[in-house]
Motif scaffolding. Structure first.
Motif, PDB file in Angstrom:
ATOM      1  N   ARG A  42      -0.869   2.322  -5.555  1.00 41.93           N
ATOM      2  CA  ARG A  42      -0.854   2.949  -6.889  1.00 41.93           C
ATOM      3  C   ARG A  42      -0.205   4.323  -6.825  1.00 41.93           C
ATOM      4  O   ARG A  42       0.557   4.714  -7.699  1.00 41.93           O
ATOM      5  CB  ARG A  42      -2.264   3.071  -7.468  1.00 41.93           C
ATOM      6  CG  ARG A  42      -2.797   1.784  -8.052  1.00 41.93           C
ATOM      7  CD  ARG A  42      -3.788   1.992  -9.184  1.00 41.93           C
ATOM      8  NE  ARG A  42      -4.854   2.934  -8.904  1.00 41.93           N
ATOM      9  CZ  ARG A  42      -5.914   2.700  -8.143  1.00 41.93           C
ATOM     10  NH1 ARG A  42      -6.050   1.552  -7.547  1.00 41.93           N
ATOM     11  NH2 ARG A  42      -6.830   3.633  -7.965  1.00 41.93           N
ATOM     12  N   LEU A  43      -0.502   5.049  -5.760  1.00 38.00           N
ATOM     13  CA  LEU A  43       0.131   6.361  -5.600  1.00 38.00           C
ATOM     14  C   LEU A  43       1.646   6.208  -5.477  1.00 38.00           C
ATOM     15  O   LEU A  43       2.411   6.930  -6.111  1.00 38.00           O
ATOM     16  CB  LEU A  43      -0.390   7.059  -4.345  1.00 38.00           C
ATOM     17  CG  LEU A  43      -1.700   7.811  -4.456  1.00 38.00           C
ATOM     18  CD1 LEU A  43      -2.040   8.423  -3.111  1.00 38.00           C
ATOM     19  CD2 LEU A  43      -1.614   8.906  -5.503  1.00 38.00           C
ATOM     20  N   ALA A  44       2.060   5.235  -4.660  1.00 31.32           N
ATOM     21  CA  ALA A  44       3.495   5.061  -4.431  1.00 31.32           C
ATOM     22  C   ALA A  44       4.214   4.713  -5.733  1.00 31.32           C
ATOM     23  O   ALA A  44       5.323   5.180  -5.986  1.00 31.32           O
ATOM     24  CB  ALA A  44       3.730   3.977  -3.382  1.00 31.32           C
ATOM     25  N   SER A  45       3.551   3.925  -6.582  1.00 34.52           N
ATOM     26  CA  SER A  45       4.223   3.486  -7.815  1.00 34.52           C
ATOM     27  C   SER A  45       4.302   4.620  -8.842  1.00 34.52           C
ATOM     28  O   SER A  45       5.054   4.526  -9.801  1.00 34.52           O
ATOM     29  CB  SER A  45       3.505   2.292  -8.423  1.00 34.52           C
ATOM     30  OG  SER A  45       2.295   2.707  -8.991  1.00 34.52           O
ATOM     31  N   THR A  46       3.540   5.674  -8.649  1.00 38.01           N
ATOM     32  CA  THR A  46       3.600   6.794  -9.592  1.00 38.01           C
ATOM     33  C   THR A  46       4.182   8.039  -8.934  1.00 38.01           C
ATOM     34  O   THR A  46       3.999   9.152  -9.408  1.00 38.01           O
ATOM     35  CB  THR A  46       2.198   7.152 -10.125  1.00 38.01           C
ATOM     36  OG1 THR A  46       1.343   7.436  -9.016  1.00 38.01           O
ATOM     37  CG2 THR A  46       1.631   6.034 -10.953  1.00 38.01           C
ATOM     38  N   ARG A  47       4.883   7.822  -7.823  1.00 36.73           N
ATOM     39  CA  ARG A  47       5.476   8.965  -7.150  1.00 36.73           C
ATOM     40  C   ARG A  47       6.567   9.554  -8.028  1.00 36.73           C
ATOM     41  O   ARG A  47       7.466   8.830  -8.465  1.00 36.73           O
ATOM     42  CB  ARG A  47       6.072   8.510  -5.816  1.00 36.73           C
ATOM     43  CG  ARG A  47       6.672   9.626  -5.012  1.00 36.73           C
ATOM     44  CD  ARG A  47       7.374   9.075  -3.780  1.00 36.73           C
ATOM     45  NE  ARG A  47       8.003  10.120  -3.032  1.00 36.73           N
ATOM     46  CZ  ARG A  47       7.368  10.973  -2.236  1.00 36.73           C
ATOM     47  NH1 ARG A  47       6.060  10.847  -2.067  1.00 36.73           N
ATOM     48  NH2 ARG A  47       8.003  11.921  -1.613  1.00 36.73           N
ATOM     49  N   PRO A  48       6.492  10.850  -8.322  1.00 37.19           N
ATOM     50  CA  PRO A  48       7.584  11.440  -9.109  1.00 37.19           C
ATOM     51  C   PRO A  48       8.871  11.351  -8.303  1.00 37.19           C
ATOM     52  O   PRO A  48       8.969  11.910  -7.209  1.00 37.19           O
ATOM     53  CB  PRO A  48       7.151  12.894  -9.303  1.00 37.19           C
ATOM     54  CG  PRO A  48       5.701  12.930  -9.010  1.00 37.19           C
ATOM     55  CD  PRO A  48       5.446  11.841  -8.015  1.00 37.19           C
TER      56      PRO A  48
ATOM     57  N   ARG B 140      10.680   5.868 -17.609  1.00 34.74           N
ATOM     58  CA  ARG B 140       9.579   5.980 -16.654  1.00 34.74           C
ATOM     59  C   ARG B 140       9.431   7.420 -16.183  1.00 34.74           C
ATOM     60  O   ARG B 140       8.332   7.953 -16.115  1.00 34.74           O
ATOM     61  CB  ARG B 140       9.935   5.101 -15.446  1.00 34.74           C
ATOM     62  CG  ARG B 140       8.979   5.246 -14.301  1.00 34.74           C
ATOM     63  CD  ARG B 140       7.908   4.298 -14.476  1.00 34.74           C
ATOM     64  NE  ARG B 140       7.055   4.247 -13.312  1.00 34.74           N
ATOM     65  CZ  ARG B 140       5.764   4.054 -13.414  1.00 34.74           C
ATOM     66  NH1 ARG B 140       5.231   3.929 -14.592  1.00 34.74           N
ATOM     67  NH2 ARG B 140       5.029   3.981 -12.345  1.00 34.74           N
ATOM     68  N   ILE B 144       6.314  10.192 -16.508  1.00 31.67           N
ATOM     69  CA  ILE B 144       5.733  10.947 -15.392  1.00 31.67           C
ATOM     70  C   ILE B 144       5.768  12.445 -15.689  1.00 31.67           C
ATOM     71  O   ILE B 144       4.809  13.169 -15.432  1.00 31.67           O
ATOM     72  CB  ILE B 144       6.453  10.597 -14.068  1.00 31.67           C
ATOM     73  CG1 ILE B 144       6.072   9.183 -13.644  1.00 31.67           C
ATOM     74  CG2 ILE B 144       6.129  11.603 -12.978  1.00 31.67           C
ATOM     75  CD1 ILE B 144       6.721   8.699 -12.364  1.00 31.67           C
ATOM     76  N   ARG B 191      -1.513  14.116  -7.461  1.00 32.11           N
ATOM     77  CA  ARG B 191      -1.034  12.743  -7.437  1.00 32.11           C
ATOM     78  C   ARG B 191      -2.089  11.774  -7.948  1.00 32.11           C
ATOM     79  O   ARG B 191      -1.797  10.840  -8.693  1.00 32.11           O
ATOM     80  CB  ARG B 191      -0.596  12.351  -6.022  1.00 32.11           C
ATOM     81  CG  ARG B 191       0.626  13.092  -5.511  1.00 32.11           C
ATOM     82  CD  ARG B 191       1.913  12.623  -6.166  1.00 32.11           C
ATOM     83  NE  ARG B 191       2.128  11.198  -5.999  1.00 32.11           N
ATOM     84  CZ  ARG B 191       2.700  10.634  -4.934  1.00 32.11           C
ATOM     85  NH1 ARG B 191       3.119  11.389  -3.943  1.00 32.11           N
ATOM     86  NH2 ARG B 191       2.847   9.322  -4.873  1.00 32.11           N
TER      87      ARG B 191
END
Lengths: 158, 206
Positions: A42-48, B140, B144, B191
């Protein structure tokens, strides 16, 4: 390494900022722990990850003109634009002097208006009884009340 | 340079480390710093030439608009010119520039969004501006950024410096004057919060 420790370390690990021995511990834990793997996913998929930008040539040219050192130095020498002087500088209460003056002026106007409106001899609005006296609301009997007989229903002049 | 084997070892270590770090940009930065002693204008010109394009990219990434990004870059260098410590030996120029750029950019983005919401307009940039058409994965990325905007200040700042400023943890630690462990924990929390905020915002592909 337990799951709590892992959660503290997975971001630096992903960012490549952990030393090799700690990174190995993280990877071993992830291999054996499905819930931490899900968390890491989940973290990887929301990495800026800012998408790559190609700067067009005309933008580069404009940038060069806009960042001419003499142009910027001249602007840097200008006195910094002063906002309204702040009465109580600081994060908590940061009231511009102008806003405060405006508020005082408004309060003063309202006060003046109120004093002009209020006259000691003027009767407070009330439910007028037949003789022009007042009836406290809780004693008002709606069933027994007969409105004054004026054509447009206005209360009779006292 | 001192005498004796210890001093020699230190000098060698310093050289090795400095070679490790000495990308062209670090050398150029050092040249600019030395030039500042005799010719500050020329020194600033060097700094501008060195950093303006990376700063433009970073601002443009946050703002999705070239014209606004150019204005941000101007503001960053003007602030640099007003910063008394800028050419001090221990001042981290690159990190500072990116920090100022990312703060100015995210603030402008937030104010612009607020202005647009007040005007009840749709979300594209205001007319007369110069939007970036080719932003791949743009939507996307915008989501973010929306989420990053509402993080607490301390988390937001480290997130911007790491992911939009490409600063290492040590550079972030030096630039903000906080411990390395604090950088790590703020990034970890940031994060994690990002995951939650994006879930609340209903972002797909999570």
């Amino acid at each position: 390494m337990n799951c709590v420790d892992l959660r503290d370390r997975v971001v630096p690990w992903e960012d490549g900022e952990l030393g090799p021995s700690e990174a190995l511990l993280v990877e071993r834990h992830l291999d054996g722990c499905a819930s931490c793997r899900a968390f890491a996913d989940r973290l990887a998929s929301t990495r800026p990850a800012p998408p790559p930008l190609a700067v067009p040539a005309d933008v580069l040219a404009r940038l060069a003109r806009a960042t001419d050192v003499d142009l910027l130095a001249a602007r840097a020498r200008e006195p910094e634009h002063r906002a309204m002087p702040r009465l109580f500088p600081g994060r908590r209460l940061n009231v511009p002097l102008g806003a405060l003056l405006l508020l005082l002026l408004a309060a003063g106007s309202v006060g003046w208006g109120l004093s002009a409106w209020w006259r000691p001899d003027r009767a407070a609005p009330s439910l007028a009884g037949a003789e022009g006296g007042t009836i406290p609301v809780e004693q008002f009997d709606e069933a027994a009340y007969e409105p004054p007989a004026t054509p447009n229903g206005d209360p009779a002049e006292p | 340079m001192g005498d004796g084997p210890k001093a020699a070892a230190r000098a060698l270590l310093k050289l090795v480390r400095s070679e490790d770090r000495a990308t062209a940009s670090a050398r150029a930065d050092e040249d600019a710093r030395r030039l500042a002693e005799t010719d500050p204008t020329a020194a600033y010109a060097r700094i501008i030439a060195l950093h303006r394009e990376p700063l433009l990219r970073r601002a443009a990434t946050i703002l999705s608009d070239w014209e606004e990004a150019i204005e941000i870059v101007q503001e960053v260098f003007i602030k640099a010119m007003r910063e008394q410590r800028f050419f001090d030996a221990d001042f981290h120029r690159r990190a500072w520039l990116f920090r100022v750029a990312s703060n100015l950019s995210i603030n402008l983005r937030r104010d612009r969004q607020r202005h647009i919401r007040l005007q009840k307009r749709a979300s594209p940039p205001l007319t007369g501006l110069d939007p970036i058409e080719s932003l791949i994965g743009g939507r996307r990325h915008e989501q973010i950024l929306d989420a990053i905007e509402i993080l607490p200040d301390d988390q937001r700042e480290v997130m911007l410096l790491r992911y939009y400023g490409d600063l290492s943890y040590i550079e972030i630690s030096d630039t903000l004057g906080i411990k390395l462990g604090t950088v790590m924990s703020r990034l970890s929390r940031g994060r994690a919060e990002l995951v939650e905020v994006l879930e609340i915002l209903g972002v797909e592909d999570l």
